[in-house]
Design a protein around this motif. Structure first.
Motif, short mmCIF file in Angstrom:
data_model
loop_
_atom_site.label_atom_id
_atom_site.label_comp_id
_atom_site.label_asym_id
_atom_site.label_seq_id
_atom_site.Cartn_x
_atom_site.Cartn_y
_atom_site.Cartn_z
N LEU A 1 0.83 -1.20 0.00
CA LEU A 1 0.00 0.00 0.00
C LEU A 1 0.86 1.25 0.00
N SER A 2 0.29 2.35 -0.45
CA SER A 2 0.96 3.65 -0.35
C SER A 2 1.01 4.06 1.12
N ALA A 3 1.87 5.03 1.42
CA ALA A 3 1.98 5.53 2.80
C ALA A 3 0.65 6.08 3.29
N ARG A 4 -0.10 6.72 2.40
CA ARG A 4 -1.40 7.29 2.76
C ARG A 4 -2.37 6.19 3.18
N LEU A 5 -2.48 5.13 2.38
CA LEU A 5 -3.41 4.06 2.71
C LEU A 5 -2.97 3.29 3.95
N GLU A 6 -1.66 3.09 4.11
CA GLU A 6 -1.15 2.43 5.31
C GLU A 6 -1.52 3.22 6.56
N ALA A 7 -1.43 4.55 6.48
CA ALA A 7 -1.77 5.39 7.62
C ALA A 7 -3.26 5.30 7.95
N LEU A 8 -4.10 5.23 6.92
CA LEU A 8 -5.54 5.10 7.15
C LEU A 8 -5.85 3.79 7.86
N VAL A 9 -5.24 2.70 7.42
CA VAL A 9 -5.46 1.40 8.06
C VAL A 9 -5.02 1.44 9.52
N ALA A 10 -3.87 2.05 9.77
CA ALA A 10 -3.33 2.09 11.13
C ALA A 10 -4.15 2.97 12.06
N MET A 11 -4.85 3.96 11.52
CA MET A 11 -5.59 4.89 12.38
C MET A 11 -6.93 4.33 12.86
#
Length: 217
Positions: A3-13
């Motif tokens: 995943l892109s950094a943006r999508l990874e951050a969404l999953v983690a949040m």
């Protein structure tokens, strides 16, 4: 699936356990697919208004070993969506659209699902100041927020809820100006509103004033 950094951050949040998570404007389904792997106790809903995209996601998921009761696809205009069970707590993830359209989507979801416990994880691509201001006016409260740099682009993640009373700052409270990424993003915001101000009679835009004030904190 990388995943892109943006999508990874969404999953983690996604902090709390949710029975149902809605990946709205799901596009090719990459975010929702990662949510399926990360949150095994949640049903993931893939939503898009484009029939061909929904069919593509449906075909992708049908070809996996994921249990069919773990996911659903929906071809629907998000602004008309009525959630099926008012007793459930839902997380609605909306990413990749402008702030103006995002406000319309959130407003209609709230209007169509009154008295429903709703959380929103938002990642707009424009109009951040306006979006944040209008989220406050809708009566939503802040849960969490972050700044993410993905390649050459910056994104804000804004996690809000009908159950939170924490005020949403119009420019965000997540800034760490010892972080070079945050300083670079702040400078870009100031430059943007300075360019806007040069095109109008009154350049004292409240967003520009708010961003400049942060440099003096």
């Amino acid at each position: 699936m990388k995943l892109s950094a943006r999508l990874e951050a969404l999953v983690a949040m996604v902090g709390a356990p949710y029975p149902h998570i809605w990946d709205c404007c799901c596009d090719h389904g990459y975010l929702g697919y990662q949510l399926l792997e990360t949150y095994p106790d949640s049903v993931i809903h893939f939503v898009d208004v484009v029939p061909s995209l929904v069919a593509q996601v449906d075909q992708l998921l049908t070809g996996t070993t994921l249990p069919p009761d773990r996911w659903q696809t929906h071809c629907v205009d998000l602004k008309t969506l009525i959630l099926p069970d008012k007793r459930q707590r839902y997380l609605m993830i909306i990413a990749g659209v402008g702030g103006d359209l995002m406000v319309e989507m959130v407003t209609q979801l709230l209007r169509n699902n009154k008295h429903q416990s709703l959380d929103f994880l938002l990642c707009p691509i424009r109009q951040l100041y306006k979006l944040r201001t209008e989220l406050n006016q809708l009566g939503l409260g802040l849960v969490d927020e972050a700044i993410v740099k993905d390649g050459r682009h910056f994104y804000e993640l804004i996690y809000v809820s009908t159950g939170s009373e924490r005020k949403i700052s119009s420019v965000g409270d997540m800034w760490d100006l010892t972080n070079p990424v945050h300083r670079e993003y702040l400078a870009l915001n100031i430059e943007h509103y300075e360019r806007m101000g040069a095109q109008v009679v009154n350049p004292a835009h409240p967003a520009l004033q708010a961003y400049r004030k942060m440099l003096r904190c």
